[in-house]
Design a protein around this motif. Structure first.
Motif, mmCIF file in Angstrom:
data_model
loop_
_atom_site.group_PDB
_atom_site.id
_atom_site.type_symbol
_atom_site.label_atom_id
_atom_site.label_comp_id
_atom_site.label_asym_id
_atom_site.label_seq_id
_atom_site.Cartn_x
_atom_site.Cartn_y
_atom_site.Cartn_z
ATOM 1 N N LEU A 187 -10.571 -23.868 3.941
ATOM 2 C CA LEU A 187 -10.202 -22.467 3.754
ATOM 3 C C LEU A 187 -10.182 -22.110 2.275
ATOM 4 O O LEU A 187 -10.620 -21.014 1.890
ATOM 5 C CB LEU A 187 -8.850 -22.171 4.402
ATOM 6 N N ALA A 188 -9.716 -23.026 1.446
ATOM 7 C CA ALA A 188 -9.708 -22.779 0.001
ATOM 8 C C ALA A 188 -11.142 -22.660 -0.519
ATOM 9 O O ALA A 188 -11.437 -21.781 -1.339
ATOM 10 C CB ALA A 188 -8.972 -23.903 -0.725
ATOM 11 N N ALA A 189 -12.036 -23.519 -0.041
ATOM 12 C CA ALA A 189 -13.435 -23.452 -0.472
ATOM 13 C C ALA A 189 -14.071 -22.130 -0.058
ATOM 14 O O ALA A 189 -14.823 -21.530 -0.826
ATOM 15 C CB ALA A 189 -14.221 -24.625 0.112
ATOM 16 N N ILE A 190 -13.749 -21.676 1.140
ATOM 17 C CA ILE A 190 -14.272 -20.386 1.596
ATOM 18 C C ILE A 190 -13.728 -19.269 0.713
ATOM 19 O O ILE A 190 -14.472 -18.393 0.268
ATOM 20 C CB ILE A 190 -13.922 -20.136 3.081
ATOM 21 N N TYR A 191 -12.432 -19.301 0.433
ATOM 22 C CA TYR A 191 -11.845 -18.263 -0.407
ATOM 23 C C TYR A 191 -12.487 -18.249 -1.791
ATOM 24 O O TYR A 191 -12.762 -17.178 -2.343
ATOM 25 C CB TYR A 191 -10.324 -18.433 -0.531
#
Length: 128
Positions: A44-48
């Motif tokens: 999720l952090a990578a997507i953000y």
């Protein structure tokens, strides 16, 4: 197409998530079953981080396509959220998310504009 992004995100974050296999025996036949992996905080952090990095790397004309592709990817990773893009923005402000976010931002910086740009272009094409 989702697998392409999972591979790209793993390259972006440089963190490997290893999933074990569950073996089951049925009628003397070995069947390999791989469970559906849970979405990790790092993913999720990578997507953000893509929402931070890509607007600078995608041409103005491709911004709507990028936003659509980003929204589609976010929805795939957060299917129960009504507005996953907004949910990611809210998550990025939470203290518990800061460490994963810092790591993803650092990894994106290490990857450089060329690798990040390629991922952003894939995401722009993903909107279709």
């Amino acid at each position: 197409m989702k697998n392409i992004f999972v591979k790209s995100l793993c390259a972006l974050t440089f963190s490997a998530v290893t999933l074990g296999s569950i073996s089951a025996h049925a009628a003397n036949e070995k069947i390999e079953v791989t469970p559906t992996p849970a979405v990790t905080t790092q993913e999720l952090a990578a997507i953000y981080v893509l929402s931070e990095v890509c607007p600078k790397l995608v041409s103005d004309g491709d911004q709507p396509k990028f936003e659509a592709g980003y929204a589609k990817l976010a929805k795939e990773y957060m299917p129960s959220e009504k507005n996953p893009v907004n949910a990611l923005q809210q998550l990025s402000k939470q203290k518990s998310f800061k460490e994963a976010l810092k790591e993803a931002q650092s990894d994106a910086k290490k990857a450089g504009d060329k690798k990040n740009g390629a991922i952003c272009q894939e995401l722009t094409a993903y909107s279709k």
